[in-house]
Enzyme design. Structure first.
Site, PDB file in Angstrom:
ATOM      1  CG  ASP A   1      -3.506   2.365  -9.249  1.00 32.89           C
ATOM      2  OD1 ASP A   1      -3.710   1.017  -9.401  1.00 32.89           O
ATOM      3  OD2 ASP A   1      -4.521   3.056  -9.253  1.00 32.89           O
TER       4      ASP A   1
ATOM      5  CE  LYS B   1      -6.418   6.753  -7.093  1.00 32.37           C
ATOM      6  NZ  LYS B   1      -5.549   5.734  -7.712  1.00 32.37           N
TER       7      LYS B   1
ATOM      8  CG  ASP C   1      -6.423   3.133 -12.329  1.00 32.50           C
ATOM      9  OD1 ASP C   1      -6.592   2.468 -11.335  1.00 32.50           O
ATOM     10  OD2 ASP C   1      -7.409   3.264 -13.309  1.00 32.50           O
ATOM     11  CG  ASN C   2      -8.184   5.098 -10.271  1.00 31.51           C
ATOM     12  OD1 ASN C   2      -7.078   4.756  -9.694  1.00 31.51           O
ATOM     13  ND2 ASN C   2      -9.303   4.269 -10.217  1.00 31.51           N
TER      14      ASN C   2
ATOM     15  CD  GLU D   1     -10.669  -0.367  -9.937  1.00 35.63           C
ATOM     16  OE1 GLU D   1     -10.598   0.305 -10.953  1.00 35.63           O
ATOM     17  OE2 GLU D   1     -10.079   0.055  -8.874  1.00 35.63           O
TER      18      GLU D   1
HETATM   19  C1  LIG Z   1       2.642   9.117  -0.120  1.00 29.50           C
HETATM   20  C2  LIG Z   1       2.644   8.666  -1.573  1.00 29.50           C
HETATM   21  C3  LIG Z   1       2.692   7.194  -1.652  1.00 29.50           C
HETATM   22  N1  LIG Z   1       3.955   6.386  -1.772  1.00 29.50           N
HETATM   23  C4  LIG Z   1       3.747   5.072  -1.786  1.00 29.50           C
HETATM   24  N2  LIG Z   1       2.736   4.418  -1.755  1.00 29.50           N
HETATM   25  C5  LIG Z   1       1.382   5.054  -1.577  1.00 29.50           C
HETATM   26  C6  LIG Z   1       1.486   6.588  -1.548  1.00 29.50           C
HETATM   27  N3  LIG Z   1       0.140   6.827  -1.600  1.00 29.50           N
HETATM   28  C7  LIG Z   1      -0.580   5.773  -1.660  1.00 29.50           C
HETATM   29  N4  LIG Z   1       0.130   4.737  -1.356  1.00 29.50           N
HETATM   30  C8  LIG Z   1      -0.214   3.262  -1.725  1.00 29.50           C
HETATM   31  O1  LIG Z   1      -0.880   3.213  -2.855  1.00 29.50           O
HETATM   32  C9  LIG Z   1      -2.188   2.263  -2.635  1.00 29.50           C
HETATM   33  C10 LIG Z   1      -3.236   3.554  -2.707  1.00 29.50           C
HETATM   34  C11 LIG Z   1      -4.063   3.457  -3.693  1.00 29.50           C
HETATM   35  C12 LIG Z   1      -5.096   4.484  -3.766  1.00 29.50           C
HETATM   36  N5  LIG Z   1      -6.041   3.989  -4.857  1.00 29.50           N
HETATM   37  C13 LIG Z   1      -7.184   4.458  -4.728  1.00 29.50           C
HETATM   38  O2  LIG Z   1      -7.771   5.146  -3.867  1.00 29.50           O
HETATM   39  C14 LIG Z   1      -8.368   3.975  -5.549  1.00 29.50           C
HETATM   40  C15 LIG Z   1      -9.612   4.154  -5.223  1.00 29.50           C
HETATM   41  C16 LIG Z   1     -10.686   3.548  -6.075  1.00 29.50           C
HETATM   42  C17 LIG Z   1     -12.084   3.845  -5.816  1.00 29.50           C
HETATM   43  C18 LIG Z   1     -12.559   3.475  -4.505  1.00 29.50           C
HETATM   44  C19 LIG Z   1     -13.724   3.620  -3.950  1.00 29.50           C
HETATM   45  C20 LIG Z   1     -14.731   3.830  -5.023  1.00 29.50           C
HETATM   46  F1  LIG Z   1     -15.900   3.707  -4.740  1.00 29.50           F
HETATM   47  C21 LIG Z   1     -14.425   4.004  -6.241  1.00 29.50           C
HETATM   48  C22 LIG Z   1     -12.986   3.857  -6.761  1.00 29.50           C
HETATM   49  C23 LIG Z   1     -10.243   2.754  -7.350  1.00 29.50           C
HETATM   50  C24 LIG Z   1      -8.931   2.831  -7.687  1.00 29.50           C
HETATM   51  O3  LIG Z   1      -8.655   2.170  -8.877  1.00 29.50           O
HETATM   52  C25 LIG Z   1      -7.883   3.294  -6.945  1.00 29.50           C
HETATM   53  O4  LIG Z   1      -6.692   3.050  -7.222  1.00 29.50           O
HETATM   54  C26 LIG Z   1      -1.873   1.813  -1.379  1.00 29.50           C
HETATM   55  O5  LIG Z   1      -1.412   0.706  -1.430  1.00 29.50           O
HETATM   56  C27 LIG Z   1      -1.159   2.801  -0.582  1.00 29.50           C
HETATM   57  O6  LIG Z   1      -0.633   2.450   0.660  1.00 29.50           O
HETATM   58 MG   LIG Z   2      -6.652   2.428  -9.314  1.00 28.63          MG
END
Ligand SMILES: CCc1ncnc2c1ncn2[C@@H]1O[C@H](/C=C/CNC(=O)c2cc(-c3ccc(F)cc3)cc(O)c2O)[C@@H](O)[C@H]1O
Ligand SMILES: [Mg+2]
Length: 214
Positions: A141, A144, A169-170, A199
């Site tokens: 999650d 992506k 997820d997603n 969500e």
């Molecule tokens: C380097 C690798 C790596 N290593 C360790 N931690 C990492 C990492 N890369 C990322 N993180 C952390 O993970 C979390 C990011 C999560 C990213 N998730 C979405 O982008 C997302 C978006 C929507 C959505 C947004 C807008 C919309 F319009 C529609 C849908 C819905 C969803 O459920 C979603 O999960 C943050 O805490 C990052 O700090």
């Molecule tokens: Mg998600």
């Protein structure tokens, strides 16, 4: 200065949830994100699907990529059998600090290890530094575009075994096309899609469950 959204989510938990009661923490976050401010938690529509897969696998060793505020961390950890461990990776220190407090409020800190850093650095350390032989369950999650490279890294590091369940997820919104193409076409995975909603919205989204065949 203005508070951040994760800080406001933590305050909603502290004001509305009972210490040590994971269900009340989940409800407090879902109510806040549905009524006050949307946030990217797996949420209360996809959440029960996550719950059912975790309960079915009943993992001894689970991995989460992308902690954010710890919402799915708590959903997973509350279902783990005694003695099992959930490792969750988060590279944003501000998010990690909030997640630590939310996981503690739910009383689940003894089942969860929150590791700060990028997944590509932490995954290769799992065996030596964290004593992991292999994972039984992985929840993807985080960003992506990292789903596929991190899945390949888990394979290369020998951290998946016959029957390990990956849950992503997603896979529709925002979408993870390269990952989907891989797990749905690779002979090493048996994959299926659980249709749901993004969500706190009516937009379609879903979870992809992929069993590693070894
Ligand atoms: C380097 C690798 C790596 N290593 C360790 N931690 C990492 C990492 N890369 C990322 N993180 C952390 O993970 C979390 C990011 C999560 C990213 N998730 C979405 O982008 C997302 C978006 C929507 C959505 C947004 C807008 C919309 F319009 C529609 C849908 C819905 C969803 O459920 C979603 O999960 C943050 O805490 C990052 O700090
Ligand atoms: Mg998600």
């Amino acid at each position: 200065t203005r508070s951040t959204r994760p800080q406001r989510i933590l305050k909603a938990v502290q004001n509305n949830a009972t210490r040590g009661d994971a269900e009340s923490v989940i409800a407090a976050i879902d109510n806040f994100c549905r009524k006050k401010e949307w946030a990217m938690n797996v949420g209360d529509d996809k959440g029960p699907i996550l719950d059912s897969v975790v309960s079915e696998v009943s993992p001894s060793f689970a991995l989460e990529l992308g902690t954010y505020c710890g919402y799915s961390t708590i959903r997973i950890a509350r279902l783990l059998p005694p003695g099992s461990r959930l490792l969750t990776l988060e590279f944003n220190p501000d998010y990690a600090a909030i997640a630590h407090q939310i996981i503690a409020w739910a009383g689940l800190q003894d089942k969860v290890e929150l590791l700060e850093g990028p997944s590509r650095d932490l995954i290769p350390q799992m065996k030596e530094r964290f004593g992991i032989k292999s994972f039984d369950f992985v929840f993807l999650d985080h960003w992506k575009e990292f789903y596929l490279p991190d899945t390949k890294l888990l394979e290369e590091c020998g951290l998946l075994r016959k029957g390990t369940v990956l849950l992503a997820d997603n896979v529709i919104c925002p979408g993870t096309p390269k990952y989907l193409e891989y797990v749905r076409n690779s002979p090493c995975y048996e994959s299926c899609y659980f249709k749901s909603h993004l969500e706190y919205t009516k937009v379609e989204d879903g979870l992809e469950k992929s069993v590693f065949l070894g």
